[in-house]
Scaffold this motif. Structure first.
Motif, short mmCIF file in Angstrom:
data_model
loop_
_atom_site.label_atom_id
_atom_site.label_comp_id
_atom_site.label_asym_id
_atom_site.label_seq_id
_atom_site.Cartn_x
_atom_site.Cartn_y
_atom_site.Cartn_z
N ALA A 205 4.13 -66.52 7.90
CA ALA A 205 5.29 -65.80 8.43
C ALA A 205 6.23 -66.84 9.02
O ALA A 205 5.91 -67.47 10.03
N THR A 211 9.58 -63.42 14.89
CA THR A 211 8.25 -63.70 14.34
C THR A 211 7.35 -64.34 15.39
O THR A 211 6.14 -64.06 15.44
N ASP A 212 7.94 -65.18 16.24
CA ASP A 212 7.19 -65.84 17.31
C ASP A 212 6.56 -64.82 18.26
O ASP A 212 5.55 -65.09 18.90
N ARG A 223 2.18 -59.54 18.07
CA ARG A 223 3.28 -60.00 17.25
C ARG A 223 3.14 -59.36 15.87
O ARG A 223 2.03 -59.01 15.45
N PRO A 225 3.08 -60.70 12.87
CA PRO A 225 2.06 -61.35 12.03
C PRO A 225 0.63 -61.00 12.44
O PRO A 225 -0.26 -60.91 11.59
N ASP A 226 0.38 -60.80 13.75
CA ASP A 226 -0.94 -60.37 14.20
C ASP A 226 -1.27 -58.99 13.66
O ASP A 226 -2.39 -58.72 13.21
N ASN A 245 1.39 -67.93 11.70
CA ASN A 245 2.67 -67.61 12.35
C ASN A 245 3.46 -68.89 12.57
O ASN A 245 3.17 -69.67 13.48
#
Length: 402
Positions: A205, A211-212, A223, A225-226, A245
């Motif tokens: 990602a 995204t962070d 987040r 991506p998690d 990430n």
């Protein structure tokens, strides 16, 4: 700032044996490398530097996506200006806070040595560490810096509580009582790989603060991506992917701002990572709203094409994500919104991408499409709360990831 030309990734393949007794970690002589495949399970892209803390031990908490039969860690001095001396690096499963699970502490070695000096501008991969880790585990990656090695390369906005022992080599401590100071940044660690993961590779990602994870709950791994990793966990191994990430808060597509630009850091933060098969790109909103701002859609389109061409050269597919709303946030103007809309038309049309995920459609307010839905807005009209992060992750078509 260290340019991309100075970035070197050293891949080392010796195996260490390790054990723990009475709060210490030990390493045996290296053996031959095991047969298997390495997969990226966690990443934090370097975003800048912080003052060195000579004599300190940094205990980083990292949340893995997929597990494996062994691990290895990626350490970084990429943005440093002097050789980084580390006289201890350890890896352990986390029990709670800075405490390690008893019996899990391992020494990480580099070409068989317990100490390592990492030149400025370099990322370094450890020898394999014989520590099996389960899916979704929290890992403690601890480093001790005996002296002043200059500015410390770090990832500033971790969204995770990490720990600092101000003095002494406490890398092998099982109990974290010496870690009196907390920080919300990750120091010196930029990645973790696992051996023989129940996965077909990894997905990166690649983006900015969205995204962070800015706006999501700290220490909760919410987040997007998690959340994507949670969805992928339900798939069979031949379809599952580790999730990396590579978001940097404040990052830009076209120019350096916080961290190197997306194109400058593409190789180090995405293309060179272990087992990468797919890249999801959400970059550009900081170029539109930042100072100085970018207003020429053709410049964005050229950058996207360059990014995709470089990924394809490595056999990596690229999914383009539409840029999400920011009406009401700082830097918003009608003219800048027009640029965002033009770029989203380009992205939705496919452009150079292998696939598209319409994040804009997932989170925009139907009544005011230039704004985030109130239920997804963390309060600043730019970033997402936990519900918004879940909406982004749920929008990703898992079949498009391969």
């Amino acid at each position: 700032m260290v340019g991309a030309g100075r970035i070197v990734v050293a891949l080392l393949v010796a195996v260490l044996g390790a054990g723990v007794e009475q709060g210490t970690a030990t390493a045996d002589a290296p053996a031959s490398a095991p047969f298997g495949t390495w997969t990226g399970t966690w990443e934090a892209a370097p975003s800048g530097t912080a003052p060195a803390r000579p004599g300190a031990s940094f205990r980083n908490v990292v949340h893995l996506s997929v597990g494996g039969s062994a691990t290895r860690v990626r350490l970084t001095n990429r943005l440093g200006t002097a050789p980084l001396r580390l006289d201890a690096v350890t890896v352990a499963l986390r029990e709670a806070g800075p405490d390690a699970v008893p019996g899990s502490m391992r020494v990480a070695t580099f070409a068989g040595a317990r100490t390592v000096t990492i030149p400025a501008g370099v990322d370094l991969v450890s020898d394999p560490v014989p520590l099996a880790v389960p899916d979704g585990a929290d890992l403690l990656v601890t480093v001790h810096t005996p002296g002043d090695s200059g500015p410390a390369t770090y990832h500033r906005a971790a969204g995770q509580t990490n720990y600092l022992a101000p003095s002494g080599n406490r890398a092998a401590d099982i109990k974290g009582s010496a870690y009196k100071t907390t920080t919300t940044s990750w120091y010196y660690v930029t990645g973790v790989d696992v051996l023989d993961a129940p996965a077909a590779g990894s997905v990166v990602a690649f983006g900015d603060s969205l995204t962070d994870g800015n706006g999501s709950t700290r220490d909760a791994n919410h987040r997007w991506p998690d959340r994507l990793a949670e969805r992928l966990a339900a798939l069979p191994a031949y379809r599952r992917l580790g999730v990396l990430n590579a978001g940097i808060s404040g990052n830009r597509l076209l120019r350096q701002d916080v961290g190197p630009s997306a194109l400058t850091r593409l190789d180090a933060d995405a293309l060179s990572r272990s087992g990468v098969r797919v890249l999801i790109v959400l970059e550009g909103i900081n170029d539109i709203k930042g100072t100085p701002n970018a207003t020429d859609p053709a410049a964005f389109e050229s950058a996207y094409r360059t990014l995709v061409t470089r990924a394809h050269a490595h056999g990596i597919r690229v999914i383009g994500a539409t840029l999400t709303p920011y009406g009401g946030a700082g830097g918003y103007t009608a003219a800048r919104e027009a640029v965002r809309q033009k770029l989203n038309v380009f992205i939705r049309g496919g452009g150079p991408f292998d696939g598209v995920v319409d994040f804009d459609a997932a989170v925009r307010d139907p009544a005011q499409p230039q704004r985030i839905r109130p239920g997804y807005d963390c309060g600043d009209h730019l970033h997402f709360n936990d519900a918004g992060m879940r909406a982004l992750a749920d929008k990703v078509d898992l079949t498009a990831l391969g």
